[in-house]
Each structure stands twice: as C-alpha cells, then as structure tokens.
Scaffold this active site. Sequence first.
Site, short mmCIF file in Angstrom:
data_model
loop_
_atom_site.label_atom_id
_atom_site.label_comp_id
_atom_site.label_asym_id
_atom_site.label_seq_id
_atom_site.Cartn_x
_atom_site.Cartn_y
_atom_site.Cartn_z
N CYS A 1 1.03 -1.07 0.00
CA CYS A 1 -0.15 -0.05 -0.07
C CYS A 1 0.89 1.25 0.12
CB CYS A 1 -1.02 0.11 1.08
SG CYS A 1 -1.79 1.60 1.58
N ASN B 1 -13.66 10.23 -0.49
CA ASN B 1 -14.36 9.19 -1.00
C ASN B 1 -14.07 8.01 -0.28
OD1 ASN B 1 -15.35 10.79 -3.03
ND2 ASN B 1 -13.41 10.26 -4.32
N HIS C 1 -7.90 7.73 3.65
CA HIS C 1 -7.34 8.60 2.98
C HIS C 1 -8.39 9.66 2.49
CE1 HIS C 1 -7.66 6.41 -0.42
NE2 HIS C 1 -7.62 7.43 -1.31
ZN ZN Z 1 -1.92 1.06 3.59
#
Ligand code: ZN
Length: 376
Positions: free
Chosen positions: A77, A191, A204
């Site tokens: 990620c 979102n 985020h």
């Molecule tokens: Zn992450």
Amino acid sequence: MTHDDPRVRKTTVTLADGRELMYFGAVPERPADYPDRRPLAEVQVRSEARWDRLAGEWVVIASHRQDRTFQPADDQCPLCPSSAGSRTEIPAPEYEVAVFENRFPTLKTAETGHAGDGDGAERKPPPGPGHLLAGRPAGGRCEVVCFSPRHTASFADLSPGQAATVMAAWADRSAELARLPGVEQVYCFENRGAEIGVTLSHPHGQIYAYPYVTPRTDRMLSACASYRRETGSNLFDDVLAAEEADPSRIVLRGSHWTAFVPYAARWPYEVHLYPRRRVPSLVALGDAAGAEFCGLYLDLLRRFDRLFDRPAPYISAWHQAPAHRGGDEFALHLELFTVMRAPGKLKYLAGSESGMGAFANDITPETAAARLRQLG
Ligand SMILES: [Zn+2]
C-alpha cells in the site's frame, strides 16, 4: 484550529521527484532522518480546462504522460508508513497524519512553478462566436491526506484527538493552497468505499485546489446574491434557521453545530453539518467549534457504518468559500452522503440524474433523519 495552531506540529519534506510531503502531529520526531530513496522520475502533467459554453461550466481534460517507474505491487500500500521491505509515499516508519502532492494529479501547477494564470481572475473565455471552443491550462494542485498510519482503519475509527489533527491539516492546506497563484477554490473531501471507485482502502482523503470556482459553489453564491437583493438577508443563515426550526430532519445538535438531512436531499442518506455561527472557511473556524466538530462527525460516521450490513460507502465534502470572492456570504459546511439505499443496493446516477441533472430520491428526508437518529 488554524494552520498556526501551535498544538499541531507540521514538518514539510521533499519526495524523490520533488513533490512536497507534510507530516502533521506527533511523529516522526526527525523527518529528515527518513529521506525518500525511491528512483522516482518527475511526472509530466498535461491538464486543460475547457469551457462548456452551453452549461457555463469548466471541464478538466487530463491526459498525462505518466512515468510508471513506481507501480506498487498489490500487497504494498503506498499510503502505509515505509518499512525495511517496503518504500511507500511516506518515507517515515510512523506518522499521525500525512499530506502529499498526488503523483498523478488532475490539476497541477505549471512547470514554471506557478499555478494557472497568476492573477487570481477566473478568466472565463470572452463572449462571441470566435471563442465558443476555448480552453486554458488547468493549473492548481491535488493532494492526498492520509488520516491514519493504520491500513485497516477508517476515519470513524479515529479518536477525537486524531480527527483534530486531520482538521488542522485541512485548515493548513486550505489556507496555503488558497494563496497559490491562480487557485480559486480549495475542496477537501473523502471518497470511502469500492462502490464509489476508491482503489486504495487505506483511510485517506483528497484536496483539490481548482483554478476556477466549481459549478456548485458558483450556483450557491448566485442564489445568495439573489436572496440578498430580494430580502436583504443571508441565504445560508435563513436556510439553517428554517431547518433548525423543524425537528423532523435534525440528526444531531451540539452547542456549535447542527446536523440535519436537508429538506430537498438528493441522496438516500445525506446529512449536512453546519456551524451555527457562519464562517467562510475551515481557517476561520474557532477552537471550540473545531473541537466539537470532531466528536459530532465521528458520531455521524459511526451511524453511517450502522445503516447497512456493512460500513456504508460515502462521500464527505467540505464546502468552503472561494479564495477570492463570496467570503462575506458563503457558509462553511460539510455534506456527507452515501450512494447506498439498502444493503447491496446502490443508487446509480442514471438517466435522469446523469442526463438531465434532475435528482429523484426514493427515501424521504424525514425517514432518513429518523433512521439516523435511532442509530445513535
Ligand atoms: Zn496502507
């Protein structure tokens, strides 16, 4: 709760391709100890704002020559802190809240180092048949806000203190980006959920600094101007007073904020959160109102997570006054809505909404408010 807030530390560093990264909050102690060692080439961005003469709106066309040197593997990620085996967008091994320039932004400062047009004017094309198909470079900036270092968390999992750090980051970025040459409006949003196209599950949000005033904000300011001429009053103040006078759509009330499902809600579950004392932007929000917001917002998000059989996909949108006009009339507020109307059933923007911009809502705002009140 402003960018000068001494309680929230901010440290700015530069990523390998020249983009800015800002740490907000307690960690890391010495960010310079964690340089970005990735072999990143600078991304060339070509964005153009084209004026839709019939709609009276700007449309951004973004065709980027993307350098794909950095393509994270599925199990890496890019928003998690970096570790020995994984170099991410955040070089430090730990952070509280991190904000960085999007590597593949829709809007970007021109290569000269200055956004857009430099004079703060919105620069609509001149009238006349010679300018029907007119555009200009779409300057501006797009940033990513990492709410938490924990990959599986969501905003609703944050403590009020962590949410306050995110708020401080939003306020800081709203103030700084509004000062960039050519930027006309700053929009902070989240979102959440694969249903609305989110590809990274790490908690985020994003910030867009537009080189023009967005269509919705422009229409709201026009409505305010008409109302002011007709009544001498502020439209936001009067709408909020009317909504507060009718308890059937109120969801939550604090000392400084009111959360309600709007009378003409477009979405199955839609809540607007307004500070009682009108301010134009996050920067102008006082400390007490800022602190109360965090508790109320977390409460609302947790109610949204209990609406269906799993956490609701949602869009959370901060509405702020444009950078250079409307500050005397516009009311900062947050609009939170889910695109889901029942477990497994999404509200699609279909023929009426997408074709005509004409919304129809299957759930009455009063029913939605009653449901959200019960979920507390
Ligand atoms: Zn992450």
